[in-house]
Enzyme design. Structure first.
Site, short mmCIF file in Angstrom:
data_model
loop_
_atom_site.label_atom_id
_atom_site.label_comp_id
_atom_site.label_asym_id
_atom_site.label_seq_id
_atom_site.Cartn_x
_atom_site.Cartn_y
_atom_site.Cartn_z
N GLU A 192 40.81 46.71 46.89
CA GLU A 192 41.35 45.36 46.83
C GLU A 192 42.70 45.33 46.13
O GLU A 192 43.11 46.30 45.48
CB GLU A 192 40.37 44.43 46.12
CG GLU A 192 39.09 44.24 46.89
CD GLU A 192 38.10 43.31 46.23
OE1 GLU A 192 37.11 42.97 46.90
OE2 GLU A 192 38.29 42.91 45.06
N GLU A 206 35.73 50.88 55.71
CA GLU A 206 35.65 51.49 57.04
C GLU A 206 37.01 51.99 57.50
O GLU A 206 37.14 53.10 58.02
CB GLU A 206 35.10 50.48 58.07
CG GLU A 206 33.68 50.05 57.79
CD GLU A 206 33.55 48.83 56.89
OE1 GLU A 206 32.51 48.16 56.96
OE2 GLU A 206 34.50 48.52 56.11
N CYS A 258 37.84 45.89 61.09
CA CYS A 258 37.26 47.24 61.08
C CYS A 258 36.62 47.57 62.42
O CYS A 258 36.75 48.70 62.91
CB CYS A 258 36.25 47.37 59.95
SG CYS A 258 37.07 47.37 58.32
N ASN A 309 36.22 50.29 49.74
CA ASN A 309 37.18 49.19 49.79
C ASN A 309 38.13 49.24 48.61
O ASN A 309 37.76 49.63 47.50
CB ASN A 309 36.50 47.83 49.93
CG ASN A 309 35.45 47.53 48.88
OD1 ASN A 309 34.66 48.36 48.49
ND2 ASN A 309 35.43 46.28 48.43
#
Length: 163
Positions: free
Chosen positions: A64, A75, A115, A62
């Site tokens: 951010e 994902e 996702c 991930n």
């Protein structure tokens, strides 16, 4: 009126040694990817590893952003990277693992709705299921045989007319 019940089968493993070597390796790669997640706001790090039909493993984590909607889940980072780098390779399986700097993640973290939709698109495109392994930083491991099980009645290109 008609009622219909939608169910799916989920395999639950107590430990990694119950998995195949290939599955253990994929979880390990997802854990490595998780360590490099950029999650300064949520402190929730997710790593993903995809196994492609040619044996390549594509990772994602991930990412951010202070402008929250601008970030991207692990994902989608992985699946979009696989689509860009290996457009003609089918995704055989994926492993997702999560941890937090604020608490122990001891239950599997499944993919969010966005996702799931993105994974469903690739599953539909390749016309074969994608096996999904999910795990927290420790604890049980969940395995499902297809994103269609996690996202029944998914939106797809059949709703777009002549697509």
């Amino acid at each position: 009126m008609e009622k219909k019940k939608i169910e799916f089968e989920l395999s639950i493993y107590d430990a990694e040694d119950e998995l195949s070597k290939e599955e253990r390796d994929l979880l390990y790669k997802a854990t490595e990817a998780r360590a490099n997640a950029y999650a300064p706001y949520s402190n929730f790090q997710v790593g993903v590893a995809l196994l492609l039909e040619n044996g390549e493993i594509v990772i994602g984590n991930n990412q951010e952003n202070a402008s929250y909607p601008s970030g991207l889940c692990a994902e989608r980072v992985a699946i979009f990277q696989a689509g860009a780098r290996f457009p003609n390779q089918k995704i055989i399986s994926m492993a997702i693992t999560a941890t937090s700097k604020n608490y122990v993640v001891d239950t599997p973290a499944g993919p969010c709705g966005n996702c799931r939709q993105s994974i469903a698109e690739y599953e539909q495109k390749q016309k074969t299921p994608i096996t999904i392994l999910m795990r927290g930083e420790k604890g049980k491991i969940y395995k499902c045989n297809s994103i269609a099980e996690l996202l029944p009645l998914a939106f797809n290109n059949s709703f777009l007319g002549d697509s």
